[in-house]
Scaffold this motif. Sequence first.
Motif, PDB file in Angstrom:
ATOM      1  N   ALA A  96     -20.802  44.148 118.619  1.00  0.00           N
ATOM      2  CA  ALA A  96     -20.899  44.093 117.162  1.00  0.00           C
ATOM      3  C   ALA A  96     -22.007  45.032 116.674  1.00  0.00           C
ATOM      4  CB  ALA A  96     -21.149  42.664 116.701  1.00  0.00           C
ATOM      5  N   LEU A  97     -23.116  45.074 117.408  1.00  0.00           N
ATOM      6  CA  LEU A  97     -24.192  46.015 117.064  1.00  0.00           C
ATOM      7  C   LEU A  97     -23.685  47.450 117.091  1.00  0.00           C
ATOM      8  CD1 LEU A  97     -27.367  44.669 118.905  1.00  0.00           C
ATOM      9  CD2 LEU A  97     -27.103  45.050 116.450  1.00  0.00           C
ATOM     10  N   SER A  98     -22.907  47.776 118.091  1.00  0.00           N
ATOM     11  CA  SER A  98     -22.343  49.119 118.189  1.00  0.00           C
ATOM     12  C   SER A  98     -21.420  49.389 116.999  1.00  0.00           C
ATOM     13  CB  SER A  98     -21.587  49.270 119.504  1.00  0.00           C
ATOM     14  OG  SER A  98     -20.958  50.521 119.577  1.00  0.00           O
ATOM     15  N   LEU A  99     -20.588  48.411 116.663  1.00  0.00           N
ATOM     16  CA  LEU A  99     -19.669  48.544 115.533  1.00  0.00           C
ATOM     17  C   LEU A  99     -20.433  48.810 114.237  1.00  0.00           C
ATOM     18  CD1 LEU A  99     -16.778  48.232 114.304  1.00  0.00           C
ATOM     19  CD2 LEU A  99     -17.306  45.790 114.081  1.00  0.00           C
ATOM     20  N   PHE A 100     -21.555  48.137 114.066  1.00  0.00           N
ATOM     21  CA  PHE A 100     -22.345  48.260 112.846  1.00  0.00           C
ATOM     22  C   PHE A 100     -23.536  49.206 113.009  1.00  0.00           C
ATOM     23  CE2 PHE A 100     -20.032  44.312 112.149  1.00  0.00           C
ATOM     24  CZ  PHE A 100     -19.551  44.519 110.870  1.00  0.00           C
ATOM     25  N   GLU A 101     -23.415  50.137 113.937  1.00  0.00           N
ATOM     26  CA  GLU A 101     -24.397  51.209 114.138  1.00  0.00           C
ATOM     27  C   GLU A 101     -25.820  50.676 114.279  1.00  0.00           C
ATOM     28  OE1 GLU A 101     -23.620  53.750 110.805  1.00  0.00           O
ATOM     29  OE2 GLU A 101     -21.678  54.377 111.611  1.00  0.00           O
ATOM     30  N   ASP A 103     -27.152  47.951 113.288  1.00  0.00           N
ATOM     31  CA  ASP A 103     -27.674  47.176 112.157  1.00  0.00           C
ATOM     32  C   ASP A 103     -27.605  45.695 112.540  1.00  0.00           C
ATOM     33  OD1 ASP A 103     -28.067  45.733 109.793  1.00  0.00           O
ATOM     34  OD2 ASP A 103     -27.082  47.246 108.563  1.00  0.00           O
ATOM     35  N   VAL A 104     -28.747  45.138 112.923  1.00  0.00           N
ATOM     36  CA  VAL A 104     -28.807  43.753 113.398  1.00  0.00           C
ATOM     37  C   VAL A 104     -28.350  42.776 112.323  1.00  0.00           C
ATOM     38  CG1 VAL A 104     -30.352  41.936 114.239  1.00  0.00           C
ATOM     39  CG2 VAL A 104     -30.631  44.260 115.062  1.00  0.00           C
ATOM     40  N   VAL A 105     -28.767  43.010 111.092  1.00  0.00           N
ATOM     41  CA  VAL A 105     -28.417  42.099 109.994  1.00  0.00           C
ATOM     42  C   VAL A 105     -26.900  42.071 109.793  1.00  0.00           C
ATOM     43  CG1 VAL A 105     -28.681  41.657 107.513  1.00  0.00           C
ATOM     44  CG2 VAL A 105     -30.657  42.357 108.870  1.00  0.00           C
ATOM     45  N   ALA A 106     -26.278  43.237 109.751  1.00  0.00           N
ATOM     46  CA  ALA A 106     -24.825  43.311 109.543  1.00  0.00           C
ATOM     47  C   ALA A 106     -24.069  42.700 110.724  1.00  0.00           C
ATOM     48  CB  ALA A 106     -24.387  44.755 109.326  1.00  0.00           C
ATOM     49  N   ALA A 107     -24.517  42.988 111.943  1.00  0.00           N
ATOM     50  CA  ALA A 107     -23.851  42.439 113.130  1.00  0.00           C
ATOM     51  C   ALA A 107     -23.989  40.922 113.173  1.00  0.00           C
ATOM     52  CB  ALA A 107     -24.423  43.071 114.396  1.00  0.00           C
ATOM     53  N   ALA A 108     -25.181  40.415 112.861  1.00  0.00           N
ATOM     54  CA  ALA A 108     -25.405  38.963 112.860  1.00  0.00           C
ATOM     55  C   ALA A 108     -24.564  38.293 111.780  1.00  0.00           C
ATOM     56  CB  ALA A 108     -26.889  38.665 112.657  1.00  0.00           C
ATOM     57  N   GLU A 109     -24.468  38.920 110.615  1.00  0.00           N
ATOM     58  CA  GLU A 109     -23.649  38.360 109.537  1.00  0.00           C
ATOM     59  C   GLU A 109     -22.184  38.340 109.941  1.00  0.00           C
ATOM     60  OE1 GLU A 109     -22.378  39.616 105.065  1.00  0.00           O
ATOM     61  OE2 GLU A 109     -24.534  39.680 105.512  1.00  0.00           O
ATOM     62  N   GLU A 132     -10.667  33.458 124.261  1.00  0.00           N
ATOM     63  CA  GLU A 132     -11.239  33.597 122.922  1.00  0.00           C
ATOM     64  C   GLU A 132     -12.255  34.738 122.874  1.00  0.00           C
ATOM     65  OE1 GLU A 132     -11.253  29.172 121.007  1.00  0.00           O
ATOM     66  OE2 GLU A 132     -12.578  29.508 122.724  1.00  0.00           O
ATOM     67  N   THR A 133     -13.094  34.823 123.891  1.00  0.00           N
ATOM     68  CA  THR A 133     -14.090  35.891 123.944  1.00  0.00           C
ATOM     69  C   THR A 133     -13.393  37.247 123.985  1.00  0.00           C
ATOM     70  OG1 THR A 133     -15.639  34.422 125.065  1.00  0.00           O
ATOM     71  CG2 THR A 133     -16.088  36.769 125.211  1.00  0.00           C
ATOM     72  N   ARG A 134     -12.330  37.340 124.764  1.00  0.00           N
ATOM     73  CA  ARG A 134     -11.560  38.593 124.825  1.00  0.00           C
ATOM     74  C   ARG A 134     -11.000  38.944 123.453  1.00  0.00           C
ATOM     75  NH1 ARG A 134     -12.525  42.337 127.545  1.00  0.00           N
ATOM     76  NH2 ARG A 134     -12.057  43.594 125.777  1.00  0.00           N
ATOM     77  N   ALA A 135     -10.561  37.938 122.698  1.00  0.00           N
ATOM     78  CA  ALA A 135     -10.035  38.179 121.347  1.00  0.00           C
ATOM     79  C   ALA A 135     -11.123  38.769 120.445  1.00  0.00           C
ATOM     80  CB  ALA A 135      -9.486  36.881 120.751  1.00  0.00           C
ATOM     81  N   ALA A 136     -12.351  38.288 120.585  1.00  0.00           N
ATOM     82  CA  ALA A 136     -13.465  38.839 119.792  1.00  0.00           C
ATOM     83  C   ALA A 136     -13.713  40.294 120.177  1.00  0.00           C
ATOM     84  CB  ALA A 136     -14.726  38.001 119.982  1.00  0.00           C
ATOM     85  N   PHE A 137     -13.724  40.584 121.475  1.00  0.00           N
ATOM     86  CA  PHE A 137     -13.882  41.971 121.929  1.00  0.00           C
ATOM     87  C   PHE A 137     -12.740  42.852 121.414  1.00  0.00           C
ATOM     88  CE2 PHE A 137     -16.565  40.352 125.554  1.00  0.00           C
ATOM     89  CZ  PHE A 137     -17.698  41.089 125.255  1.00  0.00           C
ATOM     90  N   ASP A 138     -11.513  42.340 121.494  1.00  0.00           N
ATOM     91  CA  ASP A 138     -10.351  43.103 121.035  1.00  0.00           C
ATOM     92  C   ASP A 138     -10.440  43.407 119.541  1.00  0.00           C
ATOM     93  OD1 ASP A 138      -9.342  43.065 123.602  1.00  0.00           O
ATOM     94  OD2 ASP A 138      -7.844  41.501 123.199  1.00  0.00           O
ATOM     95  N   LEU A 139     -10.897  42.420 118.764  1.00  0.00           N
ATOM     96  CA  LEU A 139     -11.036  42.643 117.330  1.00  0.00           C
ATOM     97  C   LEU A 139     -12.060  43.746 117.056  1.00  0.00           C
ATOM     98  CD1 LEU A 139     -10.501  42.047 114.365  1.00  0.00           C
ATOM     99  CD2 LEU A 139     -12.185  40.187 114.523  1.00  0.00           C
ATOM    100  N   ILE A 140     -13.174  43.711 117.743  1.00  0.00           N
ATOM    101  CA  ILE A 140     -14.186  44.757 117.566  1.00  0.00           C
ATOM    102  C   ILE A 140     -13.588  46.124 117.903  1.00  0.00           C
ATOM    103  CG2 ILE A 140     -16.379  45.684 118.421  1.00  0.00           C
ATOM    104  CD1 ILE A 140     -17.267  42.704 118.768  1.00  0.00           C
ATOM    105  N   GLY A 141     -12.833  46.184 118.986  1.00  0.00           N
ATOM    106  CA  GLY A 141     -12.182  47.439 119.368  1.00  0.00           C
ATOM    107  C   GLY A 141     -11.219  47.932 118.305  1.00  0.00           C
ATOM    108  N   ARG A 142     -10.445  47.020 117.729  1.00  0.00           N
ATOM    109  CA  ARG A 142      -9.506  47.415 116.669  1.00  0.00           C
ATOM    110  C   ARG A 142     -10.266  47.900 115.432  1.00  0.00           C
ATOM    111  NH1 ARG A 142      -7.051  42.448 118.054  1.00  0.00           N
ATOM    112  NH2 ARG A 142      -7.467  41.616 115.982  1.00  0.00           N
ATOM    113  N   LEU A 143     -11.350  47.213 115.096  1.00  0.00           N
ATOM    114  CA  LEU A 143     -12.148  47.629 113.936  1.00  0.00           C
ATOM    115  C   LEU A 143     -12.773  48.996 114.163  1.00  0.00           C
ATOM    116  CD1 LEU A 143     -13.837  44.211 113.073  1.00  0.00           C
ATOM    117  CD2 LEU A 143     -12.076  45.389 111.742  1.00  0.00           C
TER     118      LEU A 143
END
Length: 149
Positions: A96-101, A103-109, A132-143
Amino acid sequence: MLSSIKEYLPGPPTPGSIWSTLGLPSRGTILHDLIHRGLPFEYLNLIASILQVERKVISQAIGVSPASLARRANTGRFSTVESDRLVALIAVFEEALSLFENDVVAAAEWMSSPARGLGSKRPLDMLRTRVETRAAFDLIGRLEKGVLV
């Protein structure tokens, strides 16, 4: 009509990785051994602080009841399963941090907000099973790729 989509504004980057902040290797046999022994209880406070949520949110996310949490505080260690879930949480947050460059606040939110691509569950609620964890990873990848969810 109001939209629930917020404009993304990057915050200051985080120095180092979450793994180095926690003093944990991100992979390898040392991490495996730590998980099998059980991560020290202090990691709960560190992870809650990094994600900017209360300890009980983290303990609920990894499936630890209040009574079990009190026992873990006394023993000073999490079980192997709980440690594995904590590591999964760290790994999802890192992505999530990688997705949000960084940005700890954005990733935490994002971790604490319902996601349409997860059936309106929060990524924090998707850590109790590998599926479920894989689904979270997959969503980040799609985003990251801009694939509509």
